[in-house]
Enzyme design. Structure first.
Site: not given
Ligand code: SF4
Length: 316
Positions: A46, A131, A228
């Site tokens: 990211h 994730e 991020s």
């Protein structure tokens, strides 16, 4: 005109982690080996600067595998992918390289192992983060329950309170996660899990450095991207550790100079996907306005390195 003095605290460690470094190398090696275009499913890490740089070298970033042609290599990002993604690539006989960070893969394996032992999995993570999607996607849909806050734990509907295990996203706030784990253990005393949580060394170390730096800094800048997770957590950790003006900046041009008016000290750190070149850009911008004295606040040394898989056979 004389510049005002500024003590610049530089957090160490900061910036690139071993998983990010490896993922970027994988794309570069794939481009070298197979030439452009090489497709990358999701931003490899990211950070816009990193993505733009790889795009200029011939990487094509897409969100879904459907957007890739069958006859070009595709790389899966460091965040990990649900099992269905490599399965679909194999089905289409595509050449693919998985750049999932080994520390994320470790969580995938953990989740599967618990499920094989008959346990239902609770994942602590952020809904919608790649994730989290990737880890939950290691098991059939609906098998993994997601919790984001201690309040979520209270309303969790589990199959059997005696047969539970938890895993976590690797880039969470260490302190927030400890609270959620405590809530899980209080409600489900038999729940199994990792020794502490699955938060990785890089996330932990960057947060520790911020905790040491923030109380002494009048302001703090975190170099990182708004998508991020670990960078956003550093901003929160900075604020909680006593630095009320903790701000995320992608580049030096994002600095709000008026907000920094009158400060005598400033902390700088960078998320795990932010390259050092951007930290230097921010420092140079500060030097153009202040008489800067740099002090490094080092709370850990890192020597983690992940092997880059050999990038591999030529496409048929
Ligand atoms: S932040 Fe941690 S889990 Fe994520 S890529 Fe870096 S080392 Fe791996």
């Amino acid at each position: 005109m004389t510049k005002p003095p500024l003590t610049l605290y530089l957090a160490a460690p900061r910036g690139f982690c071993a998983g990010v470094d490896r993922a970027i190398k994988i794309v570069e090696m794939a481009l070298q080996k197979w030439g452009a275009p090489v497709y990358v499913r999701h931003e490899i890490v990211h950070n816009k600067y990193v993505v733009d740089d790889l795009r200029a070298k011939g990487a094509v970033f897409v969100e879904e595998l459907d957007e890739c042609p069958d006859d070009r290599p595709v790389i899966f990002s460091a965040h990990g992918v649900p099992k269905s993604v490599p399965a679909a690539a194999a089905e289409r006989q595509m050449l693919y390289v998985d750049a999932t960070c080994p520390l994320v893969s470790k969580v995938h394996i953990e989740a599967e192992r618990h499920a094989d032992a008959g346990l239902q999995i609770v994942m602590i993570g952020h809904a919608g983060h790649p994730e989290t999607i990737g880890t939950m996607g290691q098991l059939p849909e609906g098998e993994v329950l997601l919790v984001e806050t201690p309040a979520d734990v209270a309303t969790l509907n589990v199959r059997d309170p005696g047969k539970l295990a938890f895993v976590t996203q690797t880039t969470l706030s260490v302190d927030d996660t400890a609270d959620i784990v405590a809530a899980l253990q209080a409600r489900f005393p038999a729940i199994r899990g990792p020794h502490k949580e699955d938060i990785c060394y890089a996330t932990t170390n960057r947060q520790e450095a911020v905790k040491a730096m923030a109380p002494n800094a009048d302001a703090m800048l975190v170099v990182g991207a708004p998508n991020s997770s670990n960078s956003k957590r550093l901003v929160e950790v900075g604020r909680r550790a006593g630095c009320a003006y903790s701000q995320l900046v992608q580049r030096a041009t994002d600095i709000d100079w008026r907000a920094l008016d009158g400060i005598r000290s400033l902390g700088i750190t960078a998320g795990a996907s932010a390259p050092e070149i951007l930290v230097n850009e921010v420092i140079d911008a500060l030097k153009s306005r202040y008489d800067v004295t740099v002090e490094t606040i080092e709370t850990a040394t890192e020597n983690v390195e992940f092997k880059v898989p050999r990038v591999m056979r030529q496409p048929a």
